[in-house]
Design a protein around this motif. Structure first.
Motif, short mmCIF file in Angstrom:
data_model
loop_
_atom_site.label_atom_id
_atom_site.label_comp_id
_atom_site.label_asym_id
_atom_site.label_seq_id
_atom_site.Cartn_x
_atom_site.Cartn_y
_atom_site.Cartn_z
N TYR A 42 -15.91 14.62 2.81
CA TYR A 42 -17.20 14.60 3.51
C TYR A 42 -17.52 13.43 3.59
O TYR A 42 -18.68 13.10 3.03
CB TYR A 42 -18.30 15.53 2.91
CG TYR A 42 -17.80 16.99 2.79
CD1 TYR A 42 -17.23 17.59 3.88
CD2 TYR A 42 -17.46 17.69 1.60
CE1 TYR A 42 -16.93 19.13 4.13
CE2 TYR A 42 -17.18 18.99 1.51
CZ TYR A 42 -16.75 19.80 2.65
OH TYR A 42 -16.42 20.84 2.70
N ILE B 211 -18.12 11.41 6.31
CA ILE B 211 -19.12 11.09 7.35
C ILE B 211 -20.71 11.31 7.08
O ILE B 211 -21.38 10.53 7.00
CB ILE B 211 -18.68 11.49 8.50
CG1 ILE B 211 -17.32 10.92 8.99
CG2 ILE B 211 -19.65 11.40 9.93
CD1 ILE B 211 -16.73 11.76 10.31
N ARG B 212 -20.57 12.62 6.39
CA ARG B 212 -21.98 13.06 6.01
C ARG B 212 -21.60 14.05 4.42
O ARG B 212 -21.14 14.89 4.72
CB ARG B 212 -22.77 13.76 6.85
CG ARG B 212 -24.14 14.24 6.51
CD ARG B 212 -25.07 14.46 7.74
NE ARG B 212 -26.30 14.84 7.12
CZ ARG B 212 -27.28 15.25 8.10
NH1 ARG B 212 -27.07 15.50 9.28
NH2 ARG B 212 -28.57 15.66 7.42
N ARG B 213 -22.11 13.33 3.51
CA ARG B 213 -21.95 14.06 2.24
C ARG B 213 -23.58 14.54 1.72
O ARG B 213 -24.32 14.24 2.23
CB ARG B 213 -21.16 13.29 1.28
CG ARG B 213 -21.88 12.07 0.94
CD ARG B 213 -21.36 11.39 -0.01
NE ARG B 213 -19.77 10.89 0.37
CZ ARG B 213 -19.21 9.95 -0.17
NH1 ARG B 213 -19.37 9.53 -1.42
NH2 ARG B 213 -18.05 9.67 0.60
N SER B 214 -23.22 15.27 0.45
CA SER B 214 -24.44 15.71 -0.20
C SER B 214 -24.57 15.17 -1.73
O SER B 214 -23.41 14.85 -1.94
CB SER B 214 -24.92 17.20 0.04
OG SER B 214 -23.98 17.79 -1.09
N TYR C 246 -17.35 20.60 10.08
CA TYR C 246 -18.79 20.36 10.03
C TYR C 246 -19.14 21.75 9.17
O TYR C 246 -18.41 22.71 9.68
CB TYR C 246 -19.37 20.23 11.16
CG TYR C 246 -20.83 20.55 11.29
CD1 TYR C 246 -21.54 19.50 10.55
CD2 TYR C 246 -21.56 21.59 11.65
CE1 TYR C 246 -23.25 19.97 10.33
CE2 TYR C 246 -22.74 22.30 11.45
CZ TYR C 246 -23.67 21.13 11.08
OH TYR C 246 -24.97 21.48 10.87
N ARG D 189 -22.50 23.71 7.74
CA ARG D 189 -24.12 23.66 7.38
C ARG D 189 -24.42 25.06 6.60
O ARG D 189 -23.78 26.22 6.87
CB ARG D 189 -24.91 23.68 8.75
CG ARG D 189 -26.32 23.89 8.49
CD ARG D 189 -27.12 25.06 8.27
NE ARG D 189 -28.74 24.88 7.89
CZ ARG D 189 -29.36 25.95 7.55
NH1 ARG D 189 -28.84 27.24 7.66
NH2 ARG D 189 -30.76 25.64 7.51
N ASN E 245 -25.57 19.54 4.90
CA ASN E 245 -24.83 19.49 6.13
C ASN E 245 -23.67 18.56 5.98
O ASN E 245 -23.97 17.21 6.05
CB ASN E 245 -25.85 18.96 7.45
CG ASN E 245 -26.83 20.10 7.79
OD1 ASN E 245 -26.44 20.84 9.08
ND2 ASN E 245 -27.92 19.99 7.13
N LEU E 246 -22.56 18.81 5.65
CA LEU E 246 -21.16 18.29 5.50
C LEU E 246 -20.44 17.99 6.90
O LEU E 246 -20.08 18.84 7.48
CB LEU E 246 -20.72 19.01 4.54
CG LEU E 246 -21.75 19.35 3.26
CD1 LEU E 246 -20.59 20.34 2.39
CD2 LEU E 246 -22.30 18.12 2.53
#
Length: 314
Positions: A58, A60-63, A276, A278, A293-294
């Motif tokens: 992840y 680009i967008r991780r948590s 992606y 969610r 949101n990954l």
């Protein structure tokens, strides 16, 4: 028996249209349906199977709780009779990674660690009724964190699933080919296991899984239009929305999707794709909801038999 199976599946679909547990990882049609690749020429014992090994990042967008993961998934049709009845087993083992403790001195120490594992396993029965496969499923999932020195109160999550599903035959339109399934049913934590954990937050979940692929080479597209096998790379898209009805009231919508390239070989396939995901609440933290949101790339190695002949749409 057939009427009972159809009744259960129909009831699930109606409730879903009229009406989360810890996240359940995506499952392709080959894992959900034991009759997916079965034909009248298939052997009775172990006529079909599925196995995949994948790595999701992840970047680009991780948590805070998700950096990357390793997934191993498999399924087998144990027995089939006359391409009408099938018994299948499936499993998933997912090793998750999250960040290390805040006092770690990165980059002199690795800034991540494999810190949780989730298991998913179950069995399903399938019956082919006028070309449509109707399934019943019992399965379980269990999430086990092994994070130390964490500020949050992480917890173990276990869930029992009792679901019905339907899957029509695959479809072909020109050079496009696709398949889809619908699963719907109850989530709970059965007393028989003697587990001292809270039940899942969702009481009902409906999942739609849809796959569409297109050969990239013109010659392969012509072969597919003519009804033959199409070699070479394929572009694909996989969409999996999930509608959850919560135990305390209300609803939520999770979503998983893939867009990528499949490179077929003699033994299996390599999938390169962007994903992606969610999730309304991962349920890993005991005292609060955590929405993620990954977004990131992934690679997957897959072995699976061909699906049965599709229905051609003019």
């Amino acid at each position: 028996m057939v009427r009972k199976i159809v009744a259960v599946a129909t009831a699930g679909i109606l409730v879903a249209c009229a009406s989360a547990a810890a996240r359940e990882y995506s499952k392709p049609p080959a894992m959900v349906n034991p009759l997916r690749s079965v034909t009248t020429e298939s052997s009775p014992w172990i006529p079909a199977g599925y196995f995949s090994l994948g790595h999701w990042r992840y970047d680009i967008r991780r948590s805070k709780y998700n950096l990357f993961e390793m997934r191993t998934q498999g399924a087998a049709t144990v027995f089939q009779h006359d391409a009408r009845f099938g018994l299948g087993l499936f499993f998933s083992s997912i090793l998750d990674s999250g960040p290390g403790p805040e006092d770690w001195d990165t980059p002199t120490r690795v800034g991540w660690r494999m810190d949780a594992v989730q298991f998913e396993y179950g069995l399903n029965l399938g019956y082919r009724l006028r070309g449509v496969d109707v399934m019943l499923e019992y399965s379980r999932s269990s999430f086990h964190p092994f994070r130390d020195k964490a500020e949050e109160n992480y917890r173990i999550i276990t869930t029992d699933y009792l679901r019905a599903a339907v899957m029509p035959p695959p479809l072909r339109y020109a050079a496009l080919e696709g398949e889809a399934y619908l699963r719907s049913g109850w989530l709970d934590l059965y007393d028989a296991w003697g587990a001292d954990y809270d039940p899942p937050r969702a009481v009902w979940k409906t999942t739609l899984g849809a796959w569409v692929d297109l050969p990239l080479r013109e010659q392969a597209r012509l072969q597919r239009r003519a009804g033959g096998a199409s070699a070479g790379p394929h572009a694909f898209i996989y969409l999996q929305p999930e509608l959850l009805f919560l135990r305390d009231g209300g609803a939520d919508l999770d979503f998983y999707g893939e867009l990528g390239l499949r490179l077929p070989g003699d033994f299996g396939n390599i999938d390169l794709f962007l994903t992606y995901w969610r999730v309304g609440d991962i349920e890993e933290v005991a005292d609060r909801e955590v929405t993620v949101n990954l977004v990131g790339p992934a690679i997957r190695f897959v072995t699976e038999p061909a699906r049965r002949d599709p229905v051609v749409i003019d």
